[in-house]
Scaffold this motif. Sequence first.
Motif: not given
Length: 570
Positions: A161, A277, A315, A351-353
């Motif tokens: 990302s 995300q 993403p 990710r995911p954030h």
Amino acid sequence: MYFIALATDYDGTLAHDGIVTKKTLSALEQLKKTGRKLILVTGRELPDLKRVFPELALFDKVVAENGALVYTPASEEERTISPSPSADLVAGLKKRGVKPLSVGRSIVATWEPHQATVLDVIKKLGLELEIIFNKGAVMILPSGINKATGLAAALGDLRLSPRNTVGVGDAENDHAFLQACGCSVAVDNALPAVKNTADLVTRGARGKGVEELIGKLIKHDRGLVKRPRDGILLGTSGGKDVYLSPTDTVLIAGSSGIGKSTLATALTERFVETGYQFCIFDPEGDYDGLQGAVKLGDGSSVPTKEQLLDLIEKPDTNVVVNGLALRVNERPDFFADLLPGLGSFRYRTARPHWLVIDEAHHLLPKRRDDTRAVLSLELPGTVLITVHPEAISTDALRLVTAVIALGPKAKSVVRTFCQETGVEEPGAMASQKGERVLFWRPRNGKKPMSVKAIEPRQSLKRHSRKYAEGQLDEAGSFYFRGPDDAMNLRAHNLIIFAQMAEGIDDKTWEHHLRAGDYSEWFRHQIRDKDLARETETAEKDKTLSAQESRKRVLDAVRRRYTAPATAPVQ
């Protein structure tokens, strides 16, 4: 790591007069050893770049021709993301005496002061082209193609990302890709306009500035820069915005029905707006229908680790992991199986954030002995939601960097957190009024503050299947006990409730009816005020026989939850 990739311009940033020094190359190699990715973003054409920079293999991706071409040094694969140059344009420029003139796979380039001639030729040919400037260079590209679009394509190939990318540059054509990055940096020799919009400006110029940046990135990672533009707005306090950091571990706690899921929903909307995300672990189906997310699993099918990892590869895909098909006692094992694989994926890609873990006391319970192993990768960018903070693993609570307490018992939430973690309890806490929440960072030495939290734009409907077919815990279940406590029949969902209600004797049915137990359960555990009000009417109508009141209540339940037998309400 939070910043996984470094994207750098070539001329005037990495290189001086086309040459990259050995010291700068050494710094790039050092960064690669940390596991981070390197992306070169340049206006140069690829053959020319290979000629002046033989160390191109250091980079995982090369974005050339100002974003029009993506090159992979390891495989030598070239991919253009825009059309080839117009033959009419090239012929027209040559005819008008534009020299020098360079023609690449997509780009056509010359130098000032030929921009006026270039614009005139483009206009007369009616072409959809743009001119991009780079310290005297005049680059002609299809509309919408720039270093930012090229970087996006390269990051897409790497499954990364832009939020986790640091970009560094020096000139006009670097603006777009720098602003797309999670952290933008200008070297000291950059144009004033680039410096003014960058998050950081290095003390050193060109390669020395890149070396300086790499040293700071390795040492500080996310601490490289702190600014609101990569934070998540929580609300306002005293007229000032209050933000969550993308590396926070957040505890949202408060009594049942007080708005925890509502706040979490509002936060997910901010995640989407800011390009983060997210993945929600939803044991009870409360987030079905959440905008901007794909649901995995339902009341009859359990999601798998493979399905989850496959979805989050992209993403821009957010996921809600629905655990409604799991029994309460199966949830900790399910989560313990998922988290290491997800943690490993986050380590590689950041990710995911954000992970949102609802009913965290079910998924990370204090009673488990292996929680420390499950949490070995820690939980940056995580929201733990619970009505019982004291029942969450102490190891998990000790990772919390921000506490959000809701409702009239907000102060009790803070005190419980302190008791469980051994953190010193703060002094006087602000009183909560209306829709405000108590926000506290236990590690910054400041007192909790009263915050008016953001509200969601969407309104989630309660997931009918959760209550119809799910597995409510012991505290949330209904118990048919009768007037003398002669029985102890547990109904853990509405289908079981209806089946038991049809089979119990009239005396037991009427005992709970006249005590108002049914409407009480519907209101506080099923959280359906309309069903509770309709049931109250039957409870208070003493002219109804046991058979009549039973039919009226069960008809109301089935009408809302179990009939007709169709797909769950979204």
